[in-house]
Scaffold this active site. Sequence first.
Site, short mmCIF file in Angstrom:
data_model
loop_
_atom_site.label_atom_id
_atom_site.label_comp_id
_atom_site.label_asym_id
_atom_site.label_seq_id
_atom_site.Cartn_x
_atom_site.Cartn_y
_atom_site.Cartn_z
N ASP A 262 0.86 -1.17 0.00
CA ASP A 262 0.00 0.00 0.00
C ASP A 262 0.91 1.23 0.00
O ASP A 262 2.07 1.16 0.41
CB ASP A 262 -0.95 0.00 1.20
CG ASP A 262 -2.18 0.88 0.93
OD1 ASP A 262 -2.13 1.70 -0.01
OD2 ASP A 262 -3.18 0.75 1.66
C1 BGC Z 1 -5.01 3.28 0.01
C2 BGC Z 1 -5.14 2.27 -1.10
C3 BGC Z 1 -5.01 2.95 -2.43
C4 BGC Z 1 -3.67 3.68 -2.48
C5 BGC Z 1 -3.39 4.41 -3.78
C6 BGC Z 1 -3.78 4.15 -0.14
O1 BGC Z 1 -3.83 5.23 0.73
O2 BGC Z 1 -5.01 2.63 1.25
O3 BGC Z 1 -6.37 1.60 -1.01
O4 BGC Z 1 -5.11 2.02 -3.47
O5 BGC Z 1 -3.63 4.64 -1.44
O6 BGC Z 1 -4.26 5.46 -3.95
#
Ligand code: BGC
Length: 751
Positions: A262
């Site tokens: 993530d």
């Molecule tokens: C989130 C993810 C997301 C990623 C990219 C993160 O803050 O937890 O779910 O895909 O950002 O935007």
Amino acid sequence: MYKKLIYLAGAALVMAACSGPQSAQDKLTVNDKKIDAVIAQMTLEEKVNMLHSKTNMSSAGVERLGIADMHYADGPFGIREEGVPNGFQSAGWKLDSATYFPTGSALAATWSEELAYKYGTGMGKEARLRGKDVILGPAVNIQRLPVGGRTYEYLSEDPILSAALALGYTKGVQDQGTAVCIKHFAVNNQETNRGSVDAQVDERTLREIYLKPFERAVVEGGAMSVMPAYNKVNGDYCSENEHLLNEILRGEWGFKGFTVSDWGGTHSTMGAMLHGLNVQMTGSNYLGQPVIDSIATGALTEDLVDEKVRQILRVRYAIEAIPDDVANTQMTSQPECQDIALQVAEKSIVLLKNEGVLPLKKDVKKIAVIGQNAVLKTQSGGMGAGVKALYEVTPLEGIQKRAGNQVEVLYAPGYKNFPGRRWGPAPAVPNPLEAQAIDEPADPALLAQAVELAKAADVVIFFGGTNKSIETEGSDRSNIDLPAGQNEVVKALYEANPNLVTVLISGGPTDLRQLEPVSPAIVQGWWNGTEGGTALAKVLFGDIAPSGKLPFTFPAKLEDSPAFAMGNFPDKNAGGDLFSLMYRQDVLKMTPAERQAFMDSLPKPVSKYTEGSLVGYRWFDTKNVKPMYAFGHGLSYVDFEYGVLNASAGKKAVKVSFDLTNKGQMDADEVVQLYVHRVDAQVEWPSKELKAFQRVSLKAGETKTVTLEIPLDDLRYWNVEKNAWDLEHGQLQLLLGSASDDIRQKAGVTI
Ligand code: BGC
């Protein structure tokens, strides 16, 4: 080094154990020979360059060898607006407006794997138009907390329902030639301290509840990539969790694709490299130069890098790269995908209560629509899951359009809009229609205006609920109360005109103790996508019968729900949310070493999962706590008759059949639900568990024979002593019903 050797030996053993053709993952290995030949031509720098971000939403290929970059897109409810290369700010494109699909809990309320599949095809198709290879979704974690900031993104509190939808979504996306990146693996059930919290969960609960949706999407659906979550599980960050990534995902489930941390969720070079991460998003401080340096010192081997590159290339070869001059030549949002969004929305709306107000009477001439949430667009907000929709039909617009010229539709805001957590600066001139705080009481002038309208109308439709500034990634709600004095407003409206319908526009549950007695009809309307208002109007006017069922329990009060009742949440131990800390001015000024030391010095927040598998209705049933609305609840405009249940147990499955009749005057769908109660169990079980379900469409007056099957594999439990799945033989009581608290037929079988 010691740890690494163990990993390699362990992985080889488990791989031998599950190298049969049973896994949809095996398809990914067809190009392995070609891939090895390509890897042999790559320099170490080129390989390592593939292990971290290139831009905010891509990781590198190797141009010299014709390997395209990998392009990622949020997900999960629409292809996210194009951002600038190094951030989430808008790139200002014109053709990147996408279809906004209903959010996770709305999709789940359809209880339809087929619709989840269609939804996936829509997402996959639009991803291709935008030149995206990997969708950062579906988001499939179990809804453990009613206050969870991402409850609306996630699907259900039940693993069997979540797993079926995760599977449908995954197959739908991947059948379009786009990869999923299923997230957030695993036990990502709270936003509070999400960057550092340690979810402490026992192995049986982990396997039976929290991993199930991932397991089906990976093993049966062939999910090509997986996003480890921000949090820790049992002591280790998910992005370097040997048990989750190497032993279970790759070892037991035979996962052949790649993992993507993530954003900001990678924590070390050695941990990530040795324990299962392929790509650091974003940045290269761990999986860039430090990997090259570690190979130079002998701490890591180039073979391990090759293995990681092979796993990435398997997906790169399975997904056709879209050339730059082909991508983004037409609008992302396509009519056939808008139609899928409408179909899902129509089947997701849940009729919670109806004392005869709905469907709206044919002779209604004047409708008062009250509430900010009737005009609120819900496509953006909530952080990563926002969508720049090509269009979005609000509830008010849907009602106005359906009402036509013969019916007058009046509107008043009723209460102030509420910023929970403001993304971006506060406006210089305060908006008089915006509350300063969520719990600000009703505004007297807005209330009086709404009451006047209600008095003048034949029927009142009150729109309440939450919004995406209070249900959002990055924070949990502090309670499930209805904001901005909504309870006060609805009481006054009911006094003015008891012919009242309440529609809740939210992604998660709300406390309805005050609202319920003054609402003759209540509808859960969700954040329902591009065509949300159209679908809602069809249900309110009776063009279609409502057929959504709750994918989670509405507790009467928050304290009744398991993690709260057990004192497991909130954890009083303050920690730091990774993101809020990363942007704090004093933290920004620190050197990387200082920052690390600072992070290490913070209290270590934990989340104890001592409620075990008693999540959601499993808790309410087992502990005899009456919820406001039970899991699986959802009324229709018709009655369904459930015939006698015939059941038999075979070697591989329990099978049931029964007749289902639509006793009403209109076509309608029913979602039949089959729960299992253990009669003579030695092992501990919840009072009952959902094991099979089906959405059945019936014409007015029609009867169909419905058959359902529970594979015996789904009746197993995780035996911690044997460290394996085990079947407990004995008597089962099968409970067939229309909701978890509305059981219509029972039968017994012995397995
Ligand atoms: C989130 C993810 C997301 C990623 C990219 C993160 O803050 O937890 O779910 O895909 O950002 O935007």
